[in-house]
Write an enzyme that holds these catalytic residues in place. Structure first.
Site, PDB file in Angstrom:
ATOM      1  CG  ASN A 284      -1.757   1.243   1.354  1.00  0.00           C
ATOM      2  OD1 ASN A 284      -1.798   2.048   0.427  1.00  0.00           O
ATOM      3  ND2 ASN A 284      -2.425   1.406   2.483  1.00  0.00           N
TER       4      ASN A 284
ATOM      5  CE  LYS B  48      -0.204   3.236   4.760  1.00  0.00           C
ATOM      6  NZ  LYS B  48      -0.087   3.320   6.200  1.00  0.00           N
TER       7      LYS B  48
ATOM      8  CG  HIS C  72      -5.934   1.958   5.125  1.00  0.00           C
ATOM      9  ND1 HIS C  72      -5.425   2.930   5.945  1.00  0.00           N
ATOM     10  CD2 HIS C  72      -4.956   1.036   4.963  1.00  0.00           C
ATOM     11  CE1 HIS C  72      -4.166   2.614   6.253  1.00  0.00           C
ATOM     12  NE2 HIS C  72      -3.863   1.474   5.666  1.00  0.00           N
TER      13      HIS C  72
ATOM     14  CD  GLU D  60      -2.796   5.560   6.705  1.00  0.00           C
ATOM     15  OE1 GLU D  60      -2.723   5.517   5.472  1.00  0.00           O
ATOM     16  OE2 GLU D  60      -1.931   5.061   7.464  1.00  0.00           O
TER      17      GLU D  60
ATOM     18  CD  GLU E 145      -3.411  -2.198   7.411  1.00  0.00           C
ATOM     19  OE1 GLU E 145      -2.248  -2.357   7.035  1.00  0.00           O
ATOM     20  OE2 GLU E 145      -4.127  -1.275   7.024  1.00  0.00           O
TER      21      GLU E 145
ATOM     22  N   GLY F 218       2.560   2.674  10.854  1.00  0.00           N
ATOM     23  CA  GLY F 218       3.501   3.770  10.680  1.00  0.00           C
ATOM     24  C   GLY F 218       4.225   4.180  11.946  1.00  0.00           C
TER      25      GLY F 218
ATOM     26  CB  SER G  98       5.388  -1.248  12.099  1.00  0.00           C
ATOM     27  OG  SER G  98       4.944   0.084  12.316  1.00  0.00           O
TER      28      SER G  98
HETATM   29  P1  13P Z   1       3.027   0.725   7.738  1.00  0.00           P
HETATM   30  O1  13P Z   1       3.560  -0.581   7.173  1.00  0.00           O
HETATM   31  O2  13P Z   1       3.749   1.928   7.221  1.00  0.00           O
HETATM   32  O3  13P Z   1       2.914   0.665   9.224  1.00  0.00           O
HETATM   33  O4  13P Z   1       1.528   0.871   7.170  1.00  0.00           O
HETATM   34  C1  13P Z   1       0.646  -0.185   7.318  1.00  0.00           C
HETATM   35  C2  13P Z   1      -0.569   0.096   6.531  1.00  0.00           C
HETATM   36  O5  13P Z   1      -1.373   0.944   6.887  1.00  0.00           O
HETATM   37  C3  13P Z   1      -0.774  -0.650   5.288  1.00  0.00           C
HETATM   38  O6  13P Z   1      -2.057  -0.442   4.776  1.00  0.00           O
END
Ligand code: 13P
Length: 247
Positions: A4, A6, A91, A93, A163, A169, A209
């Site tokens: 992903n 982003k 997601h 976010e 997640e 992150g 992460s």
């Molecule tokens: P990170 O791997 O940067 O923690 O992000 C995870 C994520 O949100 C994947 O969709």
């Protein structure tokens, strides 16, 4: 194993990523299914670069309606037309950054289905919810709502990505035992909702992460089937390390 991206990478970087990952997976095939979720403007280029490869492409979000006056949004039909086979739905976010609740996520899952896109349904508890001991009740609510939006799941391709919001992150990956305990709970719940046979083969990915270093101990959990990777997916070498570490 899914990347992903982003809101990262420009077209030249995306193209270099596709060439590197494709070349490596053609030289040494992976057992895993490999997906990439680029930002919208890159989807046609990425789909072109990856055509005929084992990699599949998806959109990071979609609007619940099929078309219309929705400035800034993208429809499932547009994603499918641009070469997507998948769509991320729910997601964290989107849930937390854009206030999207279960009802809206459910309508997005249904929209993905209408356009032949396999939904990658993202779920997860916040740090506060985990501290309150509400992890399983939050996940159960998210899963029940998502499954009820799928329509008839028979013959449909979809996946879940667990997640934990506190792990995204932050560099604070869930401990393998914590992740497995949660995935085990999800598998059992999905067994109740979809039947044990379907639940046994339904991919449940971990995200938060994930790195090449921590993925071997996570994938050892019997209910952890793969990874949805943010930060570490931007670098082809690191992402390939996660693919190899998951095989
Ligand atoms: P990170 O791997 O940067 O923690 O992000 C995870 C994520 O949100 C994947 O969709």
């Amino acid at each position: 194993v899914a990347a992903n991206w982003k809101m990262n990478l420009l077209r030249a970087e995306a193209s270099a990523w596709c060439r590197a990952v494709r070349r490596e997976l053609e030289a040494v095939p992976a057992r895993s299914t490999v997906l990439v979720f680029p930002s919208f403007p890159m989807i046609p280029d990425v789909a072109g670069e990856l055509r005929g490869s084992v990699l599949e492409v998806g959109g990071q979000d979609l609007h619940p309606e099929d078309k219309g006056a929705f400035t800034g949004d993208v429809s499932g039909a547009q994603l499918a037309d641009a070469g997507c086979a998948w769509a991320l739905c729910g997601h964290s976010e989107r849930r937390h950054g854009h206030g999207e609740g279960d009802e809206l996520v459910g309508r997005k899952i249904a929209a993905a289905a209408r356009h032949g896109l396999a939904p990658m349904i993202c779920i997860g508890e916040t740090r506060a919810e985990r501290h309150e001991g509400a992890t399983f009740s939050v996940l159960e609510r998210q899963v029940r709502s998502a499954v009820s939006s799928l329509g008839d799941p028979e013959g449909r391709r979809f996946a879940f990505a667990y997640e934990p919001v506190w792990a995204i992150g932050t560099g604070e990956t869930a401990a393998p035992e914590t992740a497995q305990e949660t995935h085990g709970f999800l598998r059992e719940l999905l067994g109740e909702l979809l039947g044990a046979e379907r639940a046994a083969v339904l991919p449940i990915l971990y995200g938060g992460s994930a790195t090449a270093e921590n993925c071997p101990s996570l994938i050892a959990g019997p209910d952890i089937d793969g990874f949805l990777v943010g930060g570490a997916s931007l670098d082809p070498g690191k992402f390939l390390g996660i693919i190899r570490g998951s095989d």
